[in-house]
Design a protein around this motif. Sequence first.
Motif, mmCIF file in Angstrom:
data_model
loop_
_atom_site.group_PDB
_atom_site.id
_atom_site.type_symbol
_atom_site.label_atom_id
_atom_site.label_comp_id
_atom_site.label_asym_id
_atom_site.label_seq_id
_atom_site.Cartn_x
_atom_site.Cartn_y
_atom_site.Cartn_z
ATOM 1 N N GLN A 41 -46.605 16.150 -17.772
ATOM 2 C CA GLN A 41 -45.351 15.874 -17.348
ATOM 3 C C GLN A 41 -44.867 16.068 -16.312
ATOM 4 O OE1 GLN A 41 -42.871 15.627 -19.693
ATOM 5 N NE2 GLN A 41 -41.430 16.269 -18.637
ATOM 6 N N TYR A 42 -45.495 17.073 -15.835
ATOM 7 C CA TYR A 42 -45.368 17.338 -13.990
ATOM 8 C C TYR A 42 -45.844 17.358 -12.788
ATOM 9 C CZ TYR A 42 -42.043 20.459 -17.324
ATOM 10 O OH TYR A 42 -41.238 20.434 -18.496
ATOM 11 N N ALA A 75 -43.662 28.473 -16.624
ATOM 12 C CA ALA A 75 -43.226 28.350 -17.152
ATOM 13 C C ALA A 75 -43.243 28.233 -18.327
ATOM 14 C CB ALA A 75 -41.571 28.106 -16.630
ATOM 15 N N GLU A 76 -44.167 27.420 -18.943
ATOM 16 C CA GLU A 76 -44.131 26.034 -19.904
ATOM 17 C C GLU A 76 -45.314 27.310 -20.294
ATOM 18 O OE1 GLU A 76 -42.326 24.749 -21.136
ATOM 19 O OE2 GLU A 76 -41.256 22.881 -19.858
ATOM 20 N N LEU A 77 -46.452 27.455 -19.701
ATOM 21 C CA LEU A 77 -47.128 28.140 -20.559
ATOM 22 C C LEU A 77 -47.035 29.790 -20.547
ATOM 23 C CD1 LEU A 77 -50.059 26.962 -18.239
ATOM 24 C CD2 LEU A 77 -49.981 26.453 -20.422
ATOM 25 N N ASP A 78 -46.017 30.419 -20.325
ATOM 26 C CA ASP A 78 -46.203 32.085 -20.194
ATOM 27 C C ASP A 78 -44.238 32.480 -21.011
ATOM 28 O OD1 ASP A 78 -44.114 32.327 -17.579
ATOM 29 O OD2 ASP A 78 -46.083 32.993 -16.613
ATOM 30 N N GLY A 79 -43.774 31.365 -20.868
ATOM 31 C CA GLY A 79 -42.287 32.233 -21.120
ATOM 32 C C GLY A 79 -41.646 32.124 -20.247
ATOM 33 N N LEU A 114 -43.353 24.737 -12.748
ATOM 34 C CA LEU A 114 -43.013 24.612 -14.053
ATOM 35 C C LEU A 114 -43.555 24.629 -14.881
ATOM 36 C CD1 LEU A 114 -40.607 21.975 -13.192
ATOM 37 C CD2 LEU A 114 -39.450 23.368 -13.595
ATOM 38 N N ILE A 115 -44.655 24.143 -14.876
ATOM 39 C CA ILE A 115 -46.283 24.058 -15.901
ATOM 40 C C ILE A 115 -46.159 26.134 -16.164
ATOM 41 C CG2 ILE A 115 -48.704 23.600 -15.884
ATOM 42 C CD1 ILE A 115 -48.012 21.300 -14.256
ATOM 43 N N THR A 162 -51.135 17.591 -21.222
ATOM 44 C CA THR A 162 -50.211 17.361 -21.491
ATOM 45 C C THR A 162 -49.315 17.627 -20.318
ATOM 46 O OG1 THR A 162 -49.995 19.151 -22.583
ATOM 47 C CG2 THR A 162 -50.390 16.550 -23.536
ATOM 48 N N LEU A 163 -49.748 19.199 -20.269
ATOM 49 C CA LEU A 163 -48.706 19.819 -18.986
ATOM 50 C C LEU A 163 -48.444 19.062 -17.547
ATOM 51 C CD1 LEU A 163 -48.470 23.413 -19.694
ATOM 52 C CD2 LEU A 163 -46.644 21.285 -20.344
#
Length: 420
Positions: free
Chosen positions: A381-382, A302-306, A299-300, A377-378
């Motif tokens: 979150q995860y 996915a947040e980083l590379d979209g 999930l991290i 921060t990620l």
Amino acid sequence: MTSTFLSTLRGRHDHGDKCGITSVCSAHPDVIRAALLLARENDQPVLIEATCNQVNQDGGYTGMTPATFRSFVEEISGSVGFDSGRLILGGDHLGPNPWKHLPPEQAMAKARDMVAAYASAGFSKLHLDCSMGCSGEPEALEDELVARRAADLAAVAEAKSSVLPFYIIGTEVPVPGGASHAVDHLHVTDPAAARRTFDVHARSFAAKGLETAFDRVIGLVVQPGVEFGNANVVAYQPDRAKDLLQALVDMPNVVFEAHSTDYQTAEALSTLVDDGFAILKVGPGLTFALREALYGLDLIAAELDGAPPMLKQTMEIMMLGDRIHWEKYYQGNTTQQRLQRHFSYSDRIRYYWSQTAARQAVEALKKRLANDPIPETLISQYLSPLTAPVRSGALKPDFDALTLAYIQATLRDYAEACGH
């Protein structure tokens, strides 16, 4: 030798010392690596066990014999700088279980070959478990027959072992890997049954001239009242086990071995050790933590590379394509089964991590996260349990360090419970 540490458990307990050992029941290299690194940090021996279905003379479901499993663990040990002289290897549920579909004579012949393979490979902790009926027999056998078969296997171990092994006996064993249904109440082993198990094994060993081998029986498997199902955990309740604990008085040199301690709280684990359950077995709880870490890192990424997360989807495709390891264990409708495939405490997804597609997916995830530091921060979150050590600088925010630290968070509860 390090294995003699096991023989000190009862004496140290009787002297009021905080002393136990974690039995790491896993063949996953990251779990083993995490355990070895933590043991090196704590300057303690480490006990790693393989089960009869997982590792045997035919390869088991891992494809490894006892000798190749030993080499596998020692290779990891060398890679992390752990002293292999402090490594204790154990064999769990050694008996006819993998071949119980065969007639008793054939199943026991296979069990003897398996014990010979474990003993020859230098495994120094052997749990002898002949409690299951074979083809044409009742599902549960009489204590005397179980003990005679266990003594038969001990005779093989004594003849084939390169080191004098320590033995675990006991037939009141929880279902390996946890129950397949919700559990809310368990019967604690009756103290009279525990004493009887000890006594009938003593007589059976003596009948084969194995008195000195029986002196190396250092553990008895009992049910202290702990278990986990797919979605719930039965917590240890000390008051329910107090009568059972009195049975230890009549069994010199022996401690209790507690199976299925996965997901118990740190406080419960500590109390188990204080009460005499000095060997704490854990397996699915460690690969459950590994899966949490990997899914969080996915999930991290996915947040980083979209791009969408990919690991869970890959594992889902694999498990739907090969249902043998989960289908008969996970009940309910389509949605409930889907959730269990990924999030069950039984963690039957652990059988898939060694397959090529899963290894490739994990390696692809690692590459996705290799270019830039993972933002704090990620992680918050995860992978929130790791936020504080990352923030303090004690933990490097990269794929390998985060994965191992997440597994070690569970292992640290066990280490502290055992007085390390």
